[in-house]
Design a protein around this motif. Sequence first.
Motif, short mmCIF file in Angstrom:
data_model
loop_
_atom_site.label_atom_id
_atom_site.label_comp_id
_atom_site.label_asym_id
_atom_site.label_seq_id
_atom_site.Cartn_x
_atom_site.Cartn_y
_atom_site.Cartn_z
N ASP A 206 0.82 -1.21 0.00
CA ASP A 206 0.00 0.00 0.00
C ASP A 206 0.86 1.26 0.00
O ASP A 206 0.41 2.34 0.41
N PHE A 207 2.09 1.16 -0.49
CA PHE A 207 3.02 2.28 -0.46
C PHE A 207 2.47 3.48 -1.22
O PHE A 207 2.72 4.63 -0.87
N GLY A 208 1.70 3.22 -2.25
CA GLY A 208 1.12 4.29 -3.05
C GLY A 208 0.11 5.13 -2.32
O GLY A 208 -0.33 6.17 -2.84
N SER A 229 3.26 -1.89 -7.19
CA SER A 229 2.50 -1.68 -8.43
C SER A 229 1.73 -0.37 -8.42
O SER A 229 1.36 0.13 -9.49
N ASP A 230 1.46 0.20 -7.23
CA ASP A 230 0.73 1.47 -7.15
C ASP A 230 1.68 2.65 -6.95
O ASP A 230 1.27 3.72 -6.50
N LYS A 249 15.06 -4.63 -11.23
CA LYS A 249 15.04 -5.04 -12.63
C LYS A 249 14.24 -4.09 -13.52
O LYS A 249 14.52 -3.97 -14.72
N GLU A 250 13.23 -3.44 -12.95
CA GLU A 250 12.38 -2.58 -13.75
C GLU A 250 11.68 -1.56 -12.87
O GLU A 250 11.60 -1.73 -11.65
N LEU A 251 11.20 -0.51 -13.51
CA LEU A 251 10.39 0.49 -12.83
C LEU A 251 8.92 0.18 -13.11
O LEU A 251 8.59 -0.45 -14.12
N PRO A 252 8.02 0.61 -12.26
CA PRO A 252 6.60 0.27 -12.43
C PRO A 252 6.03 0.80 -13.75
O PRO A 252 6.50 1.81 -14.29
#
Length: 339
Positions: A206-208, A229-230, A249-252
């Motif tokens: 729930d970081f977003g 993802s958020d 490895k990647e940004l959202p």
Amino acid sequence: MYLRPRSVPVGDRSHYGPVVYLRWSRSCLRPPPRMGFPPSLRIAYIKNYSENRVEYSKISPKVTPASSLVTLDLYGFKNMQRLSDGMEMLTKLEDLRLWNCHQLKELPSKLGDLGNLKQMRLNGCTELKELPSNFDQLSNLTSLIIYYCPILSAFPSNFGQLKKLEELQLYNYSGLQALPLDFGYLKNLEELQLYNYFELKALPSDFGHLKNLEELQLYNYSRLKVLPSDFGHLKNLEELQLYNCFGLKELPSDFGCLKNLRVLKLSGCSGLAELPSNFGQLKNLKKLDLEDCSRLEKWPLGFGDLTELKEIFLTGCSSTLKDLLPNNFKGNDSTVIGL
């Protein structure tokens, strides 16, 4: 700003007038008698520079409910294992700082009763194992800084109840394996800095929810592979620094939604293979640091349209990425380091 009163012999309360500021540093002096705070005292800095063993009980203040103390700063009491009884009586205390109290093993169990505490800093308390269970009752806490308290291994339960917390800095909290499950409840958090948490594998799901977050710094998170993802929900984020997160490895996919992002530093994220396809939507981006992002080989579509971007750092990047840098960034209006 507080004015310093005339010199008052420590322990001699017969001289106390309306004292509002006390600074006492021990070097070669004999320990004074156990002293009490004058009722008017608002700021106390008590420092021990001696290499000799000093028992804090000989200088720890006698605490009374009448104390007007607002700031208490203790430095260098390497043998102090606990704070004085009665700390909860400092009902007006707003700022508590403990520096290099290496043997401090616990904080007062009633620390949560300090309802007016706004700022707290723990620096070099290397034997401190945990924060009190009622830590979440510090309802007015706005700033918490913990620096090199390496055996602290967990947050107290209900940490997310610190609704007014605006600044959280955690350095060398090496035993930490996860942030609290209710971390997203810190709705007023504006600045978050996390340094050297080698065991931390992920940020909370729930970081977003941290809608007011403006600055995020993550240093040396080698086991962090993805961001939540958020992440794109952090609409107020202006500065993002990810240093040596070489497992990333990647940004959202919603990264382009960070419309207010002005500074992006990805230095040392050597596992990052590409930037998101919507990267060109970061219209307010002014500074981009890709130092040692050695796997990046191309720029995303629309990258050349970032007209506000004036500083780019490419030291340690592939020659392919450098060669493909749009020409509009190679003029006098932009600074490119590492070409």
